[in-house]
Design a protein around this motif. Sequence first.
Motif, PDB file in Angstrom:
ATOM      1  N   ARG A   1       0.899  -0.866   0.075  1.00  0.00           N
ATOM      2  CA  ARG A   1      -0.110  -0.198   0.356  1.00  0.00           C
ATOM      3  C   ARG A   1       0.853   1.848   0.203  1.00  0.00           C
ATOM      4  O   ARG A   1       0.308   2.770   0.525  1.00  0.00           O
TER       5      ARG A   1
ATOM      6  N   THR B   1       3.201   4.548  -1.063  1.00  0.00           N
ATOM      7  CA  THR B   1       3.755   5.063  -2.425  1.00  0.00           C
ATOM      8  C   THR B   1       5.345   5.707  -2.499  1.00  0.00           C
ATOM      9  O   THR B   1       5.641   5.281  -1.386  1.00  0.00           O
TER      10      THR B   1
ATOM     11  N   THR C   1       0.020  17.184  -1.637  1.00  0.00           N
ATOM     12  CA  THR C   1       0.950  15.718  -1.485  1.00  0.00           C
ATOM     13  C   THR C   1       1.413  15.074  -0.643  1.00  0.00           C
ATOM     14  O   THR C   1       1.051  14.328   0.436  1.00  0.00           O
TER      15      THR C   1
ATOM     16  N   THR D   1       0.215  12.643   2.333  1.00  0.00           N
ATOM     17  CA  THR D   1       0.987  11.261   3.143  1.00  0.00           C
ATOM     18  C   THR D   1       1.168  11.301   4.193  1.00  0.00           C
ATOM     19  O   THR D   1       0.974   9.414   4.758  1.00  0.00           O
TER      20      THR D   1
ATOM     21  N   GLU E   1       9.895   3.859  -8.689  1.00  0.00           N
ATOM     22  CA  GLU E   1      10.008   2.653  -8.051  1.00  0.00           C
ATOM     23  C   GLU E   1      11.475   2.942  -7.357  1.00  0.00           C
ATOM     24  O   GLU E   1      12.127   2.749  -6.406  1.00  0.00           O
TER      25      GLU E   1
END
Length: 207
Positions: free
Chosen positions: A6, A8, A47, A51, A104
Amino acid sequence: MSAADRLTPLGVMVLSMLREDAMHPYEMIRLMRIRRDDRILSLTNGTFYHTVARLERAGLIASTGVDRDGNRPERTTYALTPAGSGAATAWVRRELVRTGRPTEFRVALAEAHDLARDDVIALLERRRALLGADAAERSQALVDARATGVPDQYLVEADREAALDAADLAWLDAFLGRLRDPDTLWGEHAGGKTSARYLAQRKAARE
């Protein structure tokens, strides 16, 4: 779905930053910008705070108190939980190996110093094997296309991809060579948290 699934990329960077020390979001944003982490990810206040809130709801970080400095707004300080540490480690380990996920991978590389040297070497060797196989397949497809007379104008993108494959593999081989060298400092042995540069960054981020 696991906690790591889950996460990011930005969430991982927040968790990794909190390995250093408990911080409030304003300090974390400032520190990321000072370190130019916004080269890797787009960084906006909205953002970022969203987060942080998600990580807290998931139990990956926890509030340790609220402070007010003069006329500044109240600031909540957060610390990494054991669950957050485990999730970040699992995510970085997974993304160091996976291919086809450039953002990533960049984040995983940026946070790989939190893993043991031997673990990083083993994970990147696995990535190297996957990249090598993919590159060989794409290179052969390009050779075959040219052999059948496909005009170069239709192979420009494939040719560029082959060049990027070669550059990626060359960089990875060079980095693995440096990492295998015991003289290359890694992790806590690099002394980052005690360096004058690190301390200056932390001071600037708090201002």
